[in-house]
Scaffold this motif. Structure first.
Motif, PDB file in Angstrom:
ATOM      1  N   TYR A   8       0.850  -1.181   0.000  1.00  0.00           N
ATOM      2  CA  TYR A   8       0.000   0.000   0.000  1.00  0.00           C
ATOM      3  C   TYR A   8       0.886   1.231   0.000  1.00  0.00           C
ATOM      4  O   TYR A   8       1.837   1.314   0.789  1.00  0.00           O
ATOM      5  CB  TYR A   8      -0.892   0.040   1.243  1.00  0.00           C
ATOM      6  N   PHE A   9       0.606   2.179  -0.888  1.00  0.00           N
ATOM      7  CA  PHE A   9       1.344   3.436  -0.832  1.00  0.00           C
ATOM      8  C   PHE A   9       0.582   4.502  -1.606  1.00  0.00           C
ATOM      9  O   PHE A   9      -0.317   4.222  -2.393  1.00  0.00           O
ATOM     10  CB  PHE A   9       2.764   3.269  -1.390  1.00  0.00           C
ATOM     11  N   TYR A  19      -6.660  10.807   7.598  1.00  0.00           N
ATOM     12  CA  TYR A  19      -7.665  10.074   6.837  1.00  0.00           C
ATOM     13  C   TYR A  19      -8.871  10.942   6.484  1.00  0.00           C
ATOM     14  O   TYR A  19      -9.714  10.526   5.698  1.00  0.00           O
ATOM     15  CB  TYR A  19      -8.090   8.827   7.608  1.00  0.00           C
ATOM     16  N   ARG A  20      -8.933  12.162   7.044  1.00  0.00           N
ATOM     17  CA  ARG A  20      -9.985  13.107   6.673  1.00  0.00           C
ATOM     18  C   ARG A  20      -9.639  13.829   5.379  1.00  0.00           C
ATOM     19  O   ARG A  20     -10.512  14.395   4.719  1.00  0.00           O
ATOM     20  CB  ARG A  20     -10.191  14.134   7.785  1.00  0.00           C
ATOM     21  N   ASN A  21      -8.356  13.851   5.035  1.00  0.00           N
ATOM     22  CA  ASN A  21      -7.920  14.614   3.869  1.00  0.00           C
ATOM     23  C   ASN A  21      -8.368  13.966   2.569  1.00  0.00           C
ATOM     24  O   ASN A  21      -8.632  12.770   2.503  1.00  0.00           O
ATOM     25  CB  ASN A  21      -6.397  14.758   3.872  1.00  0.00           C
ATOM     26  N   ARG A  22      -8.409  14.760   1.512  1.00  0.00           N
ATOM     27  CA  ARG A  22      -8.724  14.272   0.175  1.00  0.00           C
ATOM     28  C   ARG A  22      -7.425  13.773  -0.440  1.00  0.00           C
ATOM     29  O   ARG A  22      -6.488  14.542  -0.654  1.00  0.00           O
ATOM     30  CB  ARG A  22      -9.304  15.414  -0.654  1.00  0.00           C
ATOM     31  N   ASP A  23      -7.339  12.482  -0.703  1.00  0.00           N
ATOM     32  CA  ASP A  23      -6.074  11.906  -1.149  1.00  0.00           C
ATOM     33  C   ASP A  23      -6.342  10.605  -1.881  1.00  0.00           C
ATOM     34  O   ASP A  23      -7.492  10.157  -1.977  1.00  0.00           O
ATOM     35  CB  ASP A  23      -5.151  11.664   0.057  1.00  0.00           C
ATOM     36  N   TYR A  24      -5.256   9.992  -2.370  1.00  0.00           N
ATOM     37  CA  TYR A  24      -5.361   8.737  -3.118  1.00  0.00           C
ATOM     38  C   TYR A  24      -4.300   7.767  -2.612  1.00  0.00           C
ATOM     39  O   TYR A  24      -3.175   8.149  -2.311  1.00  0.00           O
ATOM     40  CB  TYR A  24      -5.149   8.973  -4.625  1.00  0.00           C
ATOM     41  N   GLU A  25      -4.669   6.497  -2.548  1.00  0.00           N
ATOM     42  CA  GLU A  25      -3.766   5.440  -2.117  1.00  0.00           C
ATOM     43  C   GLU A  25      -3.924   4.252  -3.076  1.00  0.00           C
ATOM     44  O   GLU A  25      -5.016   4.018  -3.601  1.00  0.00           O
ATOM     45  CB  GLU A  25      -4.106   5.006  -0.688  1.00  0.00           C
ATOM     46  N   LEU A  26      -2.835   3.523  -3.290  1.00  0.00           N
ATOM     47  CA  LEU A  26      -2.858   2.368  -4.174  1.00  0.00           C
ATOM     48  C   LEU A  26      -2.622   1.085  -3.387  1.00  0.00           C
ATOM     49  O   LEU A  26      -1.826   1.065  -2.440  1.00  0.00           O
ATOM     50  CB  LEU A  26      -1.775   2.487  -5.241  1.00  0.00           C
ATOM     51  N   LYS A 150      -7.545  18.808   4.098  1.00  0.00           N
ATOM     52  CA  LYS A 150      -6.618  19.257   3.065  1.00  0.00           C
ATOM     53  C   LYS A 150      -6.878  18.503   1.761  1.00  0.00           C
ATOM     54  O   LYS A 150      -7.289  17.346   1.784  1.00  0.00           O
ATOM     55  CB  LYS A 150      -5.171  18.994   3.497  1.00  0.00           C
ATOM     56  N   LEU A 151      -6.629  19.165   0.648  1.00  0.00           N
ATOM     57  CA  LEU A 151      -6.500  18.448  -0.619  1.00  0.00           C
ATOM     58  C   LEU A 151      -5.035  18.007  -0.669  1.00  0.00           C
ATOM     59  O   LEU A 151      -4.164  18.724  -1.154  1.00  0.00           O
ATOM     60  CB  LEU A 151      -6.831  19.327  -1.815  1.00  0.00           C
ATOM     61  N   HIS A 152      -4.768  16.837  -0.134  1.00  0.00           N
ATOM     62  CA  HIS A 152      -3.390  16.369   0.050  1.00  0.00           C
ATOM     63  C   HIS A 152      -2.904  15.556  -1.144  1.00  0.00           C
ATOM     64  O   HIS A 152      -1.777  15.057  -1.152  1.00  0.00           O
ATOM     65  CB  HIS A 152      -3.309  15.527   1.334  1.00  0.00           C
ATOM     66  N   ALA A 153      -3.726  15.439  -2.179  1.00  0.00           N
ATOM     67  CA  ALA A 153      -3.403  14.603  -3.331  1.00  0.00           C
ATOM     68  C   ALA A 153      -2.266  15.190  -4.155  1.00  0.00           C
ATOM     69  O   ALA A 153      -2.060  16.405  -4.198  1.00  0.00           O
ATOM     70  CB  ALA A 153      -4.636  14.437  -4.207  1.00  0.00           C
ATOM     71  N   ASP A 182       6.285   7.563  -6.482  1.00  0.00           N
ATOM     72  CA  ASP A 182       5.066   7.705  -7.268  1.00  0.00           C
ATOM     73  C   ASP A 182       4.829   6.436  -8.081  1.00  0.00           C
ATOM     74  O   ASP A 182       5.730   5.602  -8.227  1.00  0.00           O
ATOM     75  CB  ASP A 182       5.166   8.892  -8.232  1.00  0.00           C
ATOM     76  N   ALA A 183       3.638   6.317  -8.612  1.00  0.00           N
ATOM     77  CA  ALA A 183       3.315   5.255  -9.574  1.00  0.00           C
ATOM     78  C   ALA A 183       2.864   5.910 -10.871  1.00  0.00           C
ATOM     79  O   ALA A 183       2.102   6.882 -10.855  1.00  0.00           O
ATOM     80  CB  ALA A 183       2.207   4.359  -9.040  1.00  0.00           C
ATOM     81  N   VAL A 184       3.351   5.379 -11.989  1.00  0.00           N
ATOM     82  CA  VAL A 184       2.965   5.861 -13.306  1.00  0.00           C
ATOM     83  C   VAL A 184       2.477   4.642 -14.098  1.00  0.00           C
ATOM     84  O   VAL A 184       3.232   3.678 -14.274  1.00  0.00           O
ATOM     85  CB  VAL A 184       4.145   6.529 -14.037  1.00  0.00           C
ATOM     86  N   PHE A 185       1.220   4.676 -14.549  1.00  0.00           N
ATOM     87  CA  PHE A 185       0.692   3.510 -15.244  1.00  0.00           C
ATOM     88  C   PHE A 185      -0.546   3.889 -16.045  1.00  0.00           C
ATOM     89  O   PHE A 185      -1.108   4.971 -15.874  1.00  0.00           O
ATOM     90  CB  PHE A 185       0.348   2.392 -14.257  1.00  0.00           C
TER      91      PHE A 185
END
Length: 206
Positions: A8-9, A19-26, A150-153, A182-185
């Motif tokens: 997970y990252f 976990y309240r922030n706006r973000d993305y996890e893979l 926060k918009l932490h994305a 980062d991930a690029v795909f």
């Protein structure tokens, strides 16, 4: 990395309010997991800890590509390549942007006639200068409408199919000084899901 089989990252810090922030996890499986184990083992060795090395057996050209920003600026180069090759659209949510090269690349994309949309975190004063420069070149920019989060994305969708997701802000420190990942795909399914969320954030910011 859990049991060498799943990882997970992303951009989410493990803080009490993160976990309240706006973000993305893979969530990753497959060869990418061993690559992350290799990165982790290499980082431990840099601290002086004696640990066995983990070979990186990721096939050439495998996706997701997981660039780092230290010791080489792989993330900055990946961002510049993606923006330079964009042909249809660029959608972006960004916590902090100050890197002059990427600002110019976004400007260039807009001047090529692409719709370019950037949503910034409102709490970062450094974003003000980036927004002024981008708007002058025709880039659509807004500040995220926050209810305390926060918009932490640090996330981009290119041409509706290529994704860049990770921990690196698009800043000189994020690309060239910090140790980021980062991930690029390419995935039209995931790109559509991320884009839908970006559109929702964008509409709420109007």
């Amino acid at each position: 990395v859990v049991d060498g089989s799943v990882a997970y990252f992303g951009g989410v810090n493990w803080g009490s309010s993160s976990y309240r922030n706006r973000d993305y996890e893979l969530r990753l499986a497959g060869p990418a997991v061993q690559h992350l184990e290799h990165v982790f083992a290499t980082d431990l060795q840099r601290t002086g800890k004696v640990v066995p090395g983990v070979p990186d057996t990721t096939p050439q050209g495998a996706e997701p590509w997981l660039p780092t920003s230290f010791p080489d600026d792989q993330i900055g180069r990946a961002v510049m390549t993606a923006l330079g090759q964009a042909r249809r659209s660029v959608e972006l949510e960004m916590f902090v942007m100050t890197d002059a090269d990427t600002i110019r690349a976004l400007q260039d994309a807009a001047r090529r006639g692409l719709p370019v949309q950037v949503l910034f975190d409102p709490g970062q004063d450094l974003n003000q200068a980036a927004m002024i420069q981008l708007r002058a070149a025709g880039v659509a920019c807004r500040f995220y409408r926050s209810s305390g989060e926060k918009l932490h994305a640090k996330t981009a969708v290119i041409d509706g199919e290529e994704l860049i997701i990770g921990s690196a802000n698009w800043t000189a420190s994020g690309f060239r000084h910090n140790h980021e990942l980062d991930a690029v795909f390419r995935s039209r399914v995931l790109a559509a899901a991320v884009s839908a969320r970006m559109h929702s954030d964008w509409a709420a910011a109007a």
